[in-house]
Design a protein around this motif. Structure first.
Motif, short mmCIF file in Angstrom:
data_model
loop_
_atom_site.label_atom_id
_atom_site.label_comp_id
_atom_site.label_asym_id
_atom_site.label_seq_id
_atom_site.Cartn_x
_atom_site.Cartn_y
_atom_site.Cartn_z
N LEU A 121 14.43 19.63 7.83
CA LEU A 121 14.02 18.93 9.05
C LEU A 121 12.56 19.23 9.36
N PHE A 122 12.18 20.50 9.25
CA PHE A 122 10.80 20.88 9.58
C PHE A 122 9.83 20.27 8.57
N SER A 127 5.66 16.04 7.37
CA SER A 127 5.09 14.88 6.70
C SER A 127 4.97 13.71 7.69
N PHE A 128 5.92 13.65 8.64
CA PHE A 128 5.80 12.62 9.67
C PHE A 128 4.55 12.83 10.51
N ALA A 129 4.31 14.09 10.91
CA ALA A 129 3.15 14.40 11.75
C ALA A 129 1.86 14.08 11.00
N SER A 134 -2.80 10.63 10.69
CA SER A 134 -3.77 9.84 9.93
C SER A 134 -3.76 8.39 10.41
N GLU A 135 -2.61 7.90 10.88
CA GLU A 135 -2.55 6.55 11.44
C GLU A 135 -3.40 6.45 12.69
N MET A 136 -3.29 7.50 13.52
CA MET A 136 -3.99 7.45 14.79
C MET A 136 -5.42 7.96 14.68
N GLY A 137 -5.72 8.56 13.55
CA GLY A 137 -7.09 9.01 13.32
C GLY A 137 -7.46 10.27 14.07
N GLU A 143 0.66 19.98 12.88
CA GLU A 143 1.22 19.78 11.54
C GLU A 143 1.81 21.05 10.96
N ALA A 144 1.09 22.17 11.06
CA ALA A 144 1.58 23.41 10.45
C ALA A 144 2.51 24.11 11.45
N ILE A 145 3.80 23.82 11.39
CA ILE A 145 4.70 24.39 12.39
C ILE A 145 5.48 25.57 11.85
#
Lengths: 282, 270
Positions: A121-122, A127-129, A134-137, A143-145
């Motif tokens: 899950l993490f 990878s989702f984050a 990158s989509e939102m720039g 990201e590193a949780i």
């Protein structure tokens, strides 16, 4: 068979079984005082391993981390779990059964699967984050949780059901009329809850809290998959056992055993005092 | 009493997010390849590891049976002691359980190794040295040692509920010790036996520490395989998930056998 012989046989069996359970612990305790690094020959008495244990920053840091994680996750689990137990108690039988089964999942599932599934899950979240950022720039989502957040989430997740299973029975035993009487006597529902219901539930909540603390400190497998680079005490112990010879482990075991023994004796003593008090009251 | 169902909301959200969702992700990974396309290859690849799966099942089953045989008399003897003594004995059973299992297993490493204490002691009377560590026997020993209390406690609890007059009645009617065990004690402690079997078998079949510390490299179990896929050198989440899925099915099968008997009391829990 003669009754006397039967008794002797019973006793001999119990002695044998308990020596099986305690011999390894006793051996470790003895060798924690051993001068040489040998795990089988006792060469002389020393306290050096205890000294080096207490100057071993890896162990001390790990112990501190374990304690902090345990306290935070136990507090959160106890609050969430107690709230949930109260909420569940007002539900109908069918929903209660569904939630009960849901709560059994982490208890019944092998720990390795709970650990692996949380890790996935993490990883999926990461990878989702990364994709979303990158989509939102810009870096909106962390990201590193792996580390603190993941460890806490994991520990809360496996502690929560134990709170439910501890508090719910107490809630069912409780006399509803007490709460109603408080309302009749002019309490607001809030006051009635904090002055009547909560004190009544306190013993169960407290024991749930302690269970959470012990499970959290003791957990190795689930933490192993969710800790990232952090080291809790069991993980530090694991990395020590990989090095094969480190007598500090013996010292650590001895200290932990004595600590557990002390806790059990104290709680036992308090229980029996409470018991006598209750007896006198009635 | 308190009509506040919404209080359970955060808990339910939490459980769905961190217990149910992760399991669904395991299912997703198990049925896809690295690129995310649907495939059954992961599940069929597991066939290659059937010896590991068989070894896990067999070793865990042996350990469970040994625990049952060792624990049954203990449960009975403890349940017949005076109440105050029972309490102390119960504590004595639980105490080792509270030690971290890594430390307990480490203790056996130093006992079993080639020039460990057991071999030294045996050497004094002219025996050995025996190869004990890094064998499947050592793995079973580690499982039995770690999980024995989990068998003793439910058996003991079940047996405290057996009224002693029933045993006396059986004796009066001429039953010997063997008959009492098979016709009275075992049937009446079935719920305890069922709980004990699950509580020993499930962690034993999924362990990866005991096999690694006591089994050396030659006694890989399911747990080791899964661990290798996620944190080890093999590094294949999809295959690891498929293995986890199979392990879950094994555990569920085991549970469905045992909960038939142990169901009492479960329903009223929440």
């Amino acid at each position: 068979m003669k009754k006397k012989h039967w008794r002797a046989l019973q006793r001999a069996y119990l002695v044998m079984l308990f020596s099986f359970l305690y011999l390894p612990i006793a051996v470790m305790a003895v060798f924690s005082f051993n001068e040489s690094k040998s795990r089988s020959v006792f060469t002389g008495f020393t306290l050096d391993w205890y000294k080096s244990l207490f100057s071993n920053s890896m162990i001390l840091d790990a112990l501190a981390l374990s304690l902090v994680i345990a306290v935070i996750s136990a507090v959160i689990s106890t609050v969430l779990g107690t709230m949930a137990a109260i909420g569940i108690s007002s539900m109908d039988r069918r929903s209660r059964l569904i939630i009960s089964n849901l709560s059994y999942v982490p208890i019944v599932n092998p720990e390795i699967i709970t650990g692996v599934s949380l890790m996935l899950l993490f990883v999926a979240y990461q990878s989702f984050a990364a994709w979303a950022n990158s989509e939102m720039g810009s870096a909106v989502l962390p990201e590193a949780i792996f580390g603190w957040p993941t460890l806490l989430i994991a520990h809360i997740s496996f502690c929560l059901p134990y709170v439910i299973f501890n508090v719910s029975p107490k809630l069912r035993q409780m006399d509803v009329r007490l709460y109603e009487a408080a309302l009749d006597l002019g309490c607001t529902p809030k006051q009635a809850f904090f002055k009547v219901v909560l004190p009544e539930l306190m013993p169960a909540i407290l024991s749930a809290f302690l269970i959470c603390i012990t499970y959290s400190i003791d957990d190795f497998i689930i933490s192993y998959f969710t800790c990232g680079t952090l080291q809790t005490l069991p993980i530090a112990i694991y990395s020590m056992t990989r090095k094969k010879v480190s007598p500090e482990i013996n010292a650590l075991s001895t200290i932990m055993f004595l600590a557990i023994l002390a806790i059990i004796l104290i709680t036992n003593f308090m229980d029996s005092r409470q018991y006598h008090k209750d007896q006198q009251k009635h | 009493m308190l009509q506040k169902k919404s209080l359970a909301g955060p808990y339910l959200v939490w459980m769905v997010a961190f217990i149910i969702a992760p399991l669904l992700i395991v299912g997703y990974f198990a049925l896809t390849d690295a690129a995310g396309n649907f495939t059954l290859d992961n599940l069929t690849t597991i066939g290659r590891y059937s010896t590991v799966f068989a070894r896990s099942l067999i070793l865990a089953a042996i350990a469970t049976v040994i625990c049952l045989v060792l624990a049954f008399p203990v449960g009975y003897f403890l349940s017949r002691l005076r109440a105050s003594k029972q309490h102390i004995m119960q504590m004595l059973v639980m105490l080792p359980m509270w030690m971290n299992f890594l430390l307990r297993t480490y203790a056996w490493m130093s006992l079993l190794e080639k020039n460990g204490i057991i071999n030294r002691v045996l050497g004094l009377i002219g025996l050995g040295p025996f190869d004990m560590i890094n064998t499947s026997g050592a793995v079973v020993l580690g499982m039995v040692y770690n999980y024995l209390p989990y068998m003793i406690l439910p058996l003991y609890t079940a047996m405290t509920k057996i009224d002693h007059s029933i045993i006396e009645a059986a004796q009066d009617l001429g039953a010997g010790m063997g008959k009492i065990v098979t016709r009275v004690l075992i049937p009446m402690s079935v719920p305890g036996i069922a709980t004990g079997i699950t509580m020993v078998f499930v962690p034993a079949v999924s362990t990866f520490i005991i096999s690694r510390m006591l089994g050396g490299g030659s006694n890989l179990l399911i747990g080791d395989l899964i661990e290798l896929q996620f944190l080890g050198n093999s590094y294949n989440y999809n295959l690891g998930s498929a293995m986890s899925l199979v392990l879950m099915v094994i555990v569920l099968l085991c549970m469905s056998f045992t909960t038939d008997f142990g169901e009492e009391g479960v329903e009223g829990v929440v």
